[in-house]
Design an enzyme around this catalytic site. Sequence first.
Site, PDB file in Angstrom:
ATOM      1  N   ARG A 153       0.860  -1.173   0.000  1.00 17.87           N
ATOM      2  CA  ARG A 153       0.000   0.000   0.000  1.00 17.87           C
ATOM      3  C   ARG A 153       0.903   1.233   0.000  1.00 17.87           C
ATOM      4  O   ARG A 153       2.026   1.190   0.502  1.00 17.87           O
ATOM      5  CB  ARG A 153      -0.908   0.017   1.235  1.00 17.87           C
ATOM      6  CG  ARG A 153      -1.838  -1.191   1.344  1.00 17.87           C
ATOM      7  CD  ARG A 153      -2.651  -1.124   2.636  1.00 17.87           C
ATOM      8  NE  ARG A 153      -3.564  -2.247   2.754  1.00 17.87           N
ATOM      9  CZ  ARG A 153      -3.287  -3.393   3.365  1.00 17.87           C
ATOM     10  NH1 ARG A 153      -2.090  -3.557   3.933  1.00 17.87           N
ATOM     11  NH2 ARG A 153      -4.171  -4.375   3.429  1.00 17.87           N
ATOM     12  N   LYS A 177      -2.447  -2.826   7.851  1.00 14.88           N
ATOM     13  CA  LYS A 177      -3.650  -2.492   8.600  1.00 14.88           C
ATOM     14  C   LYS A 177      -3.756  -3.361   9.858  1.00 14.88           C
ATOM     15  O   LYS A 177      -3.364  -4.521   9.847  1.00 14.88           O
ATOM     16  CB  LYS A 177      -4.888  -2.692   7.723  1.00 14.88           C
ATOM     17  CG  LYS A 177      -5.009  -1.673   6.591  1.00 14.88           C
ATOM     18  CD  LYS A 177      -6.292  -1.863   5.816  1.00 14.88           C
ATOM     19  CE  LYS A 177      -6.459  -0.812   4.735  1.00 14.88           C
ATOM     20  NZ  LYS A 177      -7.724  -0.983   3.977  1.00 14.88           N
ATOM     21  N   HIS A 248      -2.296   2.670  -6.200  1.00 18.82           N
ATOM     22  CA  HIS A 248      -3.071   1.441  -6.088  1.00 18.82           C
ATOM     23  C   HIS A 248      -3.130   0.692  -7.417  1.00 18.82           C
ATOM     24  O   HIS A 248      -3.302  -0.524  -7.430  1.00 18.82           O
ATOM     25  CB  HIS A 248      -4.487   1.750  -5.591  1.00 18.82           C
ATOM     26  CG  HIS A 248      -4.882   0.924  -4.405  1.00 18.82           C
ATOM     27  ND1 HIS A 248      -4.199   0.953  -3.214  1.00 18.82           N
ATOM     28  CD2 HIS A 248      -5.876   0.000  -4.238  1.00 18.82           C
ATOM     29  CE1 HIS A 248      -4.767   0.112  -2.361  1.00 18.82           C
ATOM     30  NE2 HIS A 248      -5.773  -0.482  -2.969  1.00 18.82           N
ATOM     31  N   ARG A 251      -0.257  -1.529  -7.366  1.00 22.89           N
ATOM     32  CA  ARG A 251      -0.549  -2.651  -6.449  1.00 22.89           C
ATOM     33  C   ARG A 251      -1.459  -3.659  -7.149  1.00 22.89           C
ATOM     34  O   ARG A 251      -1.249  -4.871  -7.053  1.00 22.89           O
ATOM     35  CB  ARG A 251      -1.205  -2.095  -5.184  1.00 22.89           C
ATOM     36  CG  ARG A 251      -1.661  -3.128  -4.149  1.00 22.89           C
ATOM     37  CD  ARG A 251      -2.059  -2.380  -2.884  1.00 22.89           C
ATOM     38  NE  ARG A 251      -2.964  -3.111  -2.023  1.00 22.89           N
ATOM     39  CZ  ARG A 251      -2.578  -3.927  -1.036  1.00 22.89           C
ATOM     40  NH1 ARG A 251      -1.288  -4.148  -0.838  1.00 22.89           N
ATOM     41  NH2 ARG A 251      -3.471  -4.521  -0.261  1.00 22.89           N
ATOM     42  N   HIS A 274      -4.133  -8.816   2.887  1.00 24.21           N
ATOM     43  CA  HIS A 274      -5.589  -8.855   3.033  1.00 24.21           C
ATOM     44  C   HIS A 274      -5.972  -9.767   4.184  1.00 24.21           C
ATOM     45  O   HIS A 274      -5.507 -10.909   4.263  1.00 24.21           O
ATOM     46  CB  HIS A 274      -6.242  -9.383   1.747  1.00 24.21           C
ATOM     47  CG  HIS A 274      -6.209  -8.402   0.617  1.00 24.21           C
ATOM     48  ND1 HIS A 274      -6.391  -8.769  -0.705  1.00 24.21           N
ATOM     49  CD2 HIS A 274      -6.008  -7.051   0.603  1.00 24.21           C
ATOM     50  CE1 HIS A 274      -6.308  -7.704  -1.473  1.00 24.21           C
ATOM     51  NE2 HIS A 274      -6.079  -6.657  -0.708  1.00 24.21           N
ATOM     52  N   TYR A 283      -9.370 -10.180  -7.945  1.00 23.77           N
ATOM     53  CA  TYR A 283      -8.405 -10.301  -9.034  1.00 23.77           C
ATOM     54  C   TYR A 283      -8.706 -11.481  -9.950  1.00 23.77           C
ATOM     55  O   TYR A 283      -8.234 -11.515 -11.088  1.00 23.77           O
ATOM     56  CB  TYR A 283      -6.990 -10.400  -8.467  1.00 23.77           C
ATOM     57  CG  TYR A 283      -6.589  -9.131  -7.749  1.00 23.77           C
ATOM     58  CD1 TYR A 283      -6.298  -7.972  -8.459  1.00 23.77           C
ATOM     59  CD2 TYR A 283      -6.548  -9.070  -6.361  1.00 23.77           C
ATOM     60  CE1 TYR A 283      -5.968  -6.791  -7.810  1.00 23.77           C
ATOM     61  CE2 TYR A 283      -6.222  -7.900  -5.704  1.00 23.77           C
ATOM     62  CZ  TYR A 283      -5.935  -6.763  -6.442  1.00 23.77           C
ATOM     63  OH  TYR A 283      -5.625  -5.596  -5.792  1.00 23.77           O
TER      64      TYR A 283
END
Length: 302
Positions: A153, A177, A248, A251, A274, A283
């Site tokens: 990120r 995160k 992004h 990414r 994730h 994806y």
Amino acid sequence: MSGALAEGTAHLRSRITAFLNFCRLEKGLSANSLDAYSTDLARFKEFVGNTQALPGTAEIRHHIDNLYQSGLSSRSVGRHLTTLRNFYGYLLREGEVATDPTEHLRTPRQWQTIPKYLNLGEIEKIIQAPDLTKPTGMRDRAMMELLYASGLRVSELCKVGLGDLNLEMGVLRTTGKGNKQRLVPVGKTAVLAVRAHLENGRSALLKGRASRYLFVTARGGCLTRQAFWKLLAVYGRKAGIFHGLTPHVLRHSFATHLLEGGADLRSVQVMLGHADISTTQIYTHVMRSRLRDTVEKHHPRA
């Protein structure tokens, strides 16, 4: 405002504050996530107004309807509902409510949008765009190489420290995160670009100053994500890539190209950081879309 109403409003405000403190101290959520929760709950508190008790299912449903009427997309309304689910889940665990009023509320249906990504030719053009005769150009090339090589990120990329990347082993440690750390392999091309930045670009930018960050400004601080967004847009125009180029997109390109090359979904999930594999599964839609285009272009009976 009567005393009872003032007390009820103050109780809701105090519960929101306690929840945000819990998210910050116990769950270790990022500043961006906390800002989103705070904004969503402030809007909820404003909508329910002077209530004597914690709002229930009816009030929450009216709030969701109001969000739709204000013109928010299904995705944005879904985010608000997720915030309320987390808030009431916290209240339930704390014994503030006997039941979760959000339990039976349906999440708005969201059309899955296929993320934008670059093909290999476009990746090469954007990476070649920086001027390597300048220290900032070496830094920017290294940042783009590392971003495409690791799928970080942009906030993770900007905060990479000197000790986070092992150039000999080609492994990067990053904190994503929820304050969760993960290890991501880094390819030889990105390692070479980072070495060039360390040997020539970074020292020229710092001019003797110290910094713990890998990618720095002339003042010694880390490059901000907003600044990198702007830089990438400039390089995109230079490379002739205009369709919404953001960090992004690189990414997304990282993940898409890995899956096209035969990587398994679980490995890509781990590298992207994730929490839920369902997030990574978007994806697979990219791959199916490309396969469909290939069939339509090349099959004689398409």
